[in-house]
Design an enzyme around this catalytic site. Structure first.
Site, PDB file in Angstrom:
ATOM      1  N   GLY A  96       0.761  -1.018   0.059  1.00 44.17           N
ATOM      2  CA  GLY A  96       0.252  -0.102  -0.004  1.00 44.17           C
ATOM      3  C   GLY A  96       0.849   1.291   0.095  1.00 44.17           C
ATOM      4  O   GLY A  96       0.519   2.454  -0.188  1.00 44.17           O
ATOM      5  N   LYS A 117       9.888   1.752   0.583  1.00 39.52           N
ATOM      6  CA  LYS A 117       8.644   1.856   1.618  1.00 39.52           C
ATOM      7  C   LYS A 117       8.450   3.439   1.716  1.00 39.52           C
ATOM      8  O   LYS A 117       9.188   4.062   2.129  1.00 39.52           O
ATOM      9  CB  LYS A 117       9.001   1.193   2.920  1.00 39.52           C
ATOM     10  N   ARG A 181      15.215  -0.674   0.781  1.00 42.10           N
ATOM     11  CA  ARG A 181      15.842  -2.053   1.415  1.00 42.10           C
ATOM     12  C   ARG A 181      15.966  -3.030   0.422  1.00 42.10           C
ATOM     13  O   ARG A 181      15.228  -3.009  -0.640  1.00 42.10           O
ATOM     14  CB  ARG A 181      14.718  -2.414   2.475  1.00 42.10           C
ATOM     15  N   ARG A 188       5.697 -13.636   1.236  1.00 45.16           N
ATOM     16  CA  ARG A 188       5.251 -13.741   2.419  1.00 45.16           C
ATOM     17  C   ARG A 188       4.227 -14.801   2.440  1.00 45.16           C
ATOM     18  O   ARG A 188       3.550 -15.178   1.554  1.00 45.16           O
ATOM     19  CB  ARG A 188       4.476 -12.477   2.744  1.00 45.16           C
ATOM     20  N   ASP A 257       1.326 -11.413   6.935  1.00 47.65           N
ATOM     21  CA  ASP A 257       1.894 -10.665   5.729  1.00 47.65           C
ATOM     22  C   ASP A 257       3.139 -10.226   6.376  1.00 47.65           C
ATOM     23  O   ASP A 257       3.927  -9.723   5.435  1.00 47.65           O
ATOM     24  CB  ASP A 257       0.982  -9.456   5.468  1.00 47.65           C
ATOM     25  N   ASN A 258       3.593 -10.458   7.490  1.00 51.34           N
ATOM     26  CA  ASN A 258       5.054  -9.973   7.837  1.00 51.34           C
ATOM     27  C   ASN A 258       5.832 -11.232   8.101  1.00 51.34           C
ATOM     28  O   ASN A 258       6.940 -11.130   8.795  1.00 51.34           O
ATOM     29  CB  ASN A 258       4.980  -9.079   8.951  1.00 51.34           C
ATOM     30  N   ASP A 267       9.767  -6.017   8.051  1.00 49.03           N
ATOM     31  CA  ASP A 267       9.178  -5.120   8.621  1.00 49.03           C
ATOM     32  C   ASP A 267       9.059  -4.771  10.167  1.00 49.03           C
ATOM     33  O   ASP A 267       8.531  -5.341  10.997  1.00 49.03           O
ATOM     34  CB  ASP A 267       7.500  -5.311   8.283  1.00 49.03           C
TER      35      ASP A 267
HETATM   36  P1  AMP Z   1       2.251  -3.378   8.130  1.00 50.23           P
HETATM   37  O1  AMP Z   1       1.493  -3.446   9.320  1.00 50.23           O
HETATM   38  O2  AMP Z   1       3.145  -2.108   8.199  1.00 50.23           O
HETATM   39  O3  AMP Z   1       3.236  -4.444   7.821  1.00 50.23           O
HETATM   40  O4  AMP Z   1       1.215  -2.852   7.059  1.00 50.23           O
HETATM   41  C1  AMP Z   1       0.208  -3.524   6.859  1.00 50.23           C
HETATM   42  C2  AMP Z   1      -0.577  -3.270   5.502  1.00 50.23           C
HETATM   43  O5  AMP Z   1      -0.850  -1.849   5.703  1.00 50.23           O
HETATM   44  C3  AMP Z   1       0.289  -3.378   4.276  1.00 50.23           C
HETATM   45  O6  AMP Z   1      -0.604  -3.737   3.142  1.00 50.23           O
HETATM   46  C4  AMP Z   1       0.736  -2.072   4.129  1.00 50.23           C
HETATM   47  O7  AMP Z   1       1.260  -1.798   2.750  1.00 50.23           O
HETATM   48  C5  AMP Z   1      -0.246  -1.022   4.521  1.00 50.23           C
HETATM   49  N1  AMP Z   1       0.242   0.230   4.955  1.00 50.23           N
HETATM   50  C6  AMP Z   1       0.553   0.775   6.325  1.00 50.23           C
HETATM   51  N2  AMP Z   1       0.736   1.982   6.195  1.00 50.23           N
HETATM   52  C7  AMP Z   1       0.260   2.519   4.872  1.00 50.23           C
HETATM   53  C8  AMP Z   1       0.103   3.843   4.652  1.00 50.23           C
HETATM   54  N3  AMP Z   1       0.672   4.888   5.206  1.00 50.23           N
HETATM   55  N4  AMP Z   1      -0.357   3.852   3.343  1.00 50.23           N
HETATM   56  C9  AMP Z   1      -0.996   2.737   2.720  1.00 50.23           C
HETATM   57  N5  AMP Z   1      -0.671   1.546   3.167  1.00 50.23           N
HETATM   58  C10 AMP Z   1      -0.151   1.399   4.268  1.00 50.23           C
HETATM   59 MG    MG Z   2       4.099  -5.349   6.604  1.00 48.29          MG
END
Ligand code: AMP
Ligand code: MG
Length: 496
Positions: A96, A117, A181, A188, A257-258, A267
């Protein structure tokens, strides 16, 4: 809003994910940002990858590494994935705010993803702004590099780029940044879940064969490859999480997903290292139930691997019952594999070189003493080596009631004295696996706060110390010390 002049740095990309997995991503570009500027560039890593550090550590490099300029041969894309977040399933997450720029083949022949990122919104952004703030970007940089120096498999930071734009978070306006990175891949558990949730067996097979080619090429074409692949991923994750726990590392957001298939840590959001030993340690503000607490991580790894197994069932055996039985055998074997890996780390940490059945009670006895008195986990193992060398004072000083440790310590020292290895040699070997320097929470916060205020000096000093975590450095004493009482209980926030 102008792009920076200068020749675009050259990469020798070979984009297998883009070529082979159409349907698993959206082709995408990074957003233009006002003033990309490299805040930190990892020259050593660039060299290791066969990149040109001089060309990259430049304004044109900053434009590439924040995603606003696409270098020749790149095929930037946002990856699709799903995932269980804190146990609840989202059929569509995906990159995202990230981009896979392309894959690089290093001089050593390793294929690595170059991934950004914070490079802007994508078709997977849902409600998010697609951005990242400088603090969390530098946090991931620091933690990842610390883990790499500790010998833990991990994604690595190539660069942190400030974008020159303000972004908005609950805590107020923040400086925007992009983290560049590299990783063995960004596959995943959630990548498989994306297609399993859609019942897309053909894509699942493609994805599994792709992952096998990338991470377990010796399995390619073998009849039982999907079961063996599950077994390999399970082994990598069991070893990874054992390494984390042995170091007192709490990942903080072990959603599916991580969790990588490569066995690399990925992550670094709300992660932290413990101070006082506490199996229930949790730092993340959103982990209110302790789902991802220090000592729960192995169980969560098993749970996540079971989710991967479910995705692979149709590939493992055409007969449902047979597929379940075979996958279950792998999953049921994970706790023992974890335990063996953890025991290996803990034996080394205590200098127990000849494995015996008393090792486990000996380790547990020490851990119990640490837990009872909230003793600093990292410092305790270095002090234990010093006790072996004949000086018990530093270890005693870590305990409020040192007399409570004495019975255990007497037994431990007697055992060491009766073995055929000189205590000093044993202590030296322990110092090779017990870090003196970890990213201590108060030091990390200090470095990030200064960086957010424009002063990178504390970050640089901390990073330098963390790159040699086992070697005492005369001016680094403050980095080995526990947080002052005034620092208080530590809370981390998801790095969004
Ligand atoms: P994370 O918990 O950081 O691994 O992210 C979980 C999900 O939320 C992933 O699909 C990320 O791409 C999305 N995500 C986290 N922060 C943002 C953001 N600021 N804008 C868009 N998507 C985000
Ligand atoms: Mg993540």
């Amino acid at each position: 809003m102008t792009d920076h002049p200068g020749a675009t740095p050259a990469f020798a990309f070979d984009n297998s994910y883009h070529r082979e997995l159409s349907g698993a991503y959206a082709p995408w570009q990074g957003e233009k940002v006002p003033a990309p500027r490299l805040v930190r560039f990892n020259t050593a890593l660039a060299q290791e990858l066969g990149l040109d550090p001089e060309a990259l550590d430049s304004p044109a490099g900053a434009a590439v590494l924040c995603g606003m300029r696409t270098p020749a041969g790149a095929a930037p894309l946002a990856m699709a994935y799903a995932g269980h977040q804190f146990g609840g399933f989202s059929p569509q997450l995906g990159d995202g705010r990230a981009l896979l720029v392309g894959e690089i083949i290093s001089p050593a022949g390793a294929r690595v993803d170059l991934h950004l990122k914070g490079s802007g919104r994508t078709p997977f952004s849902r409600g998010g702004d697609g951005k990242a703030a400088l603090g969390p970007v530098l946090r991931e940089y620091l933690m990842g590099e610390a883990m790499a120096a500790l010998g833990v498999p991990t994604t690595r930071a190539l660069a942190a780029v400030a974008t020159g734009e303000k972004i908005h978070r609950d805590s107020g306006a923040k400086d925007g940044a992009v983290l560049a990175r590299v990783a063995a891949s960004h596959l995943r558990v959630g990548t498989f879940q994306f297609f399993a949730a859609r019942g897309d067996t053909e894509m699942l097979r493609k994805l599994a064969d792709y992952a096998i080619a990338r991470h377990d090429p010796d399995l390619a074409g073998q009849p039982d490859r999907y079961l063996h692949f599950l077994d390999r991923v399970a082994g990598r994750q069991a070893r990874l999480v054992a390494h984390w726990v042995s170091l007192g590392f709490v990942h903080g957001v072990m959603n599916t997903d991580n969790m990588t298939l490569s066995g690399e840590t990925i992550d670094y959001g709300p992660c932290a290292f413990i101070d006082g030993y506490d199996p229930a340690a949790v730092f993340s503000s959103i982990d209110t139930t302790g789902r991802y607490a220090l000592a729960r991580q192995p169980d969560i790894a098993v749970w996540n691997l079971a989710r991967l197994a479910e995705c692979l069932l149709g590939l493992i055996d055409a007969d449902d019952a047979a597929a379940i039985a075979r996958a279950r055998e792998v999953i049921n074997g994970v706790p023992a594999r974890y335990q063996a890996a953890w025991l290996g780390h803990m034996r080394a940490k205590l200098g127990l070189t000849q494995a015996t059945p008393e090792d486990q009670p000996c380790i547990m006895g020490f851990l119990q003493s640490l837990q009872d008195q909230s003793v600093d986990y990292t410092a305790a193992f270095r002090a234990l080596a010093t006790a072996l060398r004949g000086n018990r004072a530093p270890l005693r000083a870590l305990y409020r009631r040192p007399e409570a440790l004495e019975p255990w310590l007497e037994g431990y020292l007697a055992r060491a004295a009766s073995a055929n290895r000189a205590p000093d040699a044993r202590a030296d070997a322990m110092d090779q696996v017990n870090p003196l320097y970890i990213p201590r929470n108060h030091k990390v916060e200090e470095a990030l706060q200064a960086a957010e205020a424009g002063n990178m000096a504390p970050f640089e000093s901390l990073l330098t110390v963390l790159q040699q975590p086992f070697t005492p450095s005369p001016d680094a004493q403050a980095y080995a010390m526990a947080a002052p009482e005034s620092f208080g209980p530590y809370k981390t926030y998801c790095g969004t």
